[in-house]
Write an enzyme that holds these catalytic residues in place. Structure first.
Site, PDB file in Angstrom:
ATOM      1  N   ASP A 116       0.551  -1.520   0.266  1.00 61.34           N
ATOM      2  CA  ASP A 116       0.085  -0.225   0.480  1.00 61.34           C
ATOM      3  C   ASP A 116       1.112   1.559   0.380  1.00 61.34           C
ATOM      4  O   ASP A 116       0.145   2.670   0.515  1.00 61.34           O
ATOM      5  CB  ASP A 116      -0.969  -0.050   1.062  1.00 61.34           C
ATOM      6  CG  ASP A 116      -1.880  -0.854   0.962  1.00 61.34           C
ATOM      7  OD1 ASP A 116      -3.074  -0.768  -0.428  1.00 61.34           O
ATOM      8  OD2 ASP A 116      -2.440  -1.683   1.839  1.00 61.34           O
ATOM      9  N   ASP A 176      -7.717  -4.180  -4.771  1.00 59.86           N
ATOM     10  CA  ASP A 176      -7.707  -3.097  -3.529  1.00 59.86           C
ATOM     11  C   ASP A 176      -5.963  -2.647  -4.056  1.00 59.86           C
ATOM     12  O   ASP A 176      -5.625  -1.032  -4.187  1.00 59.86           O
ATOM     13  CB  ASP A 176      -7.086  -3.328  -1.683  1.00 59.86           C
ATOM     14  CG  ASP A 176      -8.406  -3.880  -1.450  1.00 59.86           C
ATOM     15  OD1 ASP A 176      -9.062  -4.845  -2.069  1.00 59.86           O
ATOM     16  OD2 ASP A 176      -8.704  -3.754  -0.210  1.00 59.86           O
TER      17      ASP A 176
END
Length: 392
Positions: A116, A176
């Site tokens: 991320d 994601d």
């Protein structure tokens, strides 16, 4: 830079609500909700600056703010919210606060233990760069892209997501992860190094090939064999079950492939974004106001938690998607979401003193974590959607 007063935008949504049919009277925008939204914005300025206390979510019943350090995947959103509020309002106070919060995410540009990097670095430094054309911001973005590339496996053709549960997964890739590709695409533009974009395209192509069902909904997790690249299983971590339809995941998919089309103009990406958007917009279990339940197949529907974050991600994505397709239904649906959210049903009460704007998001239902609460990324994509709407 074209700055737009937030009060003007709010008024625009008020007028839109008065003209649209099929919206529950409870969610119609009123002057009271306009004032409430302004109060929520200002509360972001009152939150104390602390590198170890980036606001992530809040349990209202106990008046407890969940605070995280930079290593948390949500750490870049608060700085991003402040930068976006500056662009919306032209109020220097938001810019000044954003400048204080943004540097806290810098060290994440070299943290290879997380997929991320994009969320942490690009949602903070990327937003900063839209306001201030500073070389130091560019350097952090490029360094973050270089770090993210270390998690790429050429055999799989994708960037690895989580490192935990190694006894269960060989090489997990979550939907994601499409959102983190923007860091790579932008780093190639900034640096002239094509490597970052090439890896982003390979990841998007692998996701396109394996992550979607025949009805154009997407799986949350695809687990690969890291040695051969073969798919081992199609599963979930945050949906109701492996065959369910996690609402936020559909938002990530539409946003991620629309964004990838922006950089590549690959028609396959646009086609998938449109197909999954249609699935979301026309689903029989989607509530009338456009704010989805956390999972479209939760058997508890209609007595199920909503997920405002899924709605804001989708609205922002649809504003961009409409720009490429000229499909007015995307604009109308995004407007419906934003009109619904701009109401006292979804805007956090001014009695709650916290740096959040919207209520009723769902973080991780299977773990009973952050259920029906304000969550920072819902606000981020709400503000982004306002900015994108202002350019229509």
């Amino acid at each position: 830079m074209n700055k737009v007063s937030s009060s003007v935008l709010i008024l625009g949504f008020a007028l839109l609500a008065s003209c649209k049919s099929g919206i529950n009277s409870q969610t119609k925008t009123t002057s009271a909700s306009e004032n409430l939204l302004e109060k929520r914005y200002k509360m972001l300025l009152d939150y104390p600056v602390d590198s170890m206390s980036m606001p992530r979510s809040m349990t209202i019943k106990t008046n407890t703010i969940k605070k995280v350090p930079s290593r948390d995947w949500t750490s870049g959103f608060f700085a991003g919210n402040l930068w976006q509020l500056y662009r919306l309002t032209d109020n220097e106070a938001y810019k000044n606060q954003a400048q204080k919060w943004t540097p806290f995410s810098k060290k994440e540009s070299v943290n290879s233990n997380s997929h991320d990097v994009g969320f942490k670095v690009f949602c903070s430094f990327g937003e900063a760069l839209k306001v201030e054309n500073k070389e130091e911001y560019k350097a952090v973005i490029i360094k973050g892209a270089e770090t993210l590339c270390t998690r790429f496996n050429a055999k799989v053709g994708a960037i690895r997501s989580w490192d935990f549960n190694k006894e269960i997964w060989g090489y997990p890739v979550i939907i994601d992860n499409m959102m983190n590709l923007e860091l790579l695409f932008e780093a190639s533009k900034l640096s002239g190094n094509k490597k970052y974009q090439d890896i982003a395209i390979q990841h998007a192509n692998t996701t396109l090939k394996n992550q979607f069902r025949s009805d154009n909904s997407c799986y949350h997790v695809i687990d690969y064999d890291p040695a051969t690249g073969a798919v081992r299983k199609k599963t979930t971590l945050q949906g109701f079950n492996d065959d369910s339809v996690w609402a936020r995941g559909q938002g990530w998919a539409v946003y991620g492939f629309t964004m990838s089309y922006r950089y590549t103009k690959d028609p396959a990406y646009l086609k998938q974004a449109e197909a999954t958007a249609k699935f979301f917009m026309t689903h029989k279990n989607l509530p009338e106001d456009g704010i989805p339940y956390w999972d479209f197949k939760d058997p508890a529907i209609p007595n199920s938690a909503r997920d405002v974050s899924a709605a804001t991600i989708m609205a922002s994505a649809l504003y961009e998607l409409q720009g490429y397709t000229k499909n007015k239904s995307y604009l109308a649906f995004a407007d419906k979401i934003m009109t619904s959210l701009n109401s006292d049903r979804y805007i956090l009460s001014d009695a709650v003193k916290a740096p959040f704007i919207l209520d009723h998001s769902t973080g991780n239902w299977p773990k009973h974590d952050e259920i029906d609460e304000p969550i920072i990324y819902a606000d981020y994509y709400f503000l982004e959607a306002l900015l994108r709407k202002s350019n229509k």
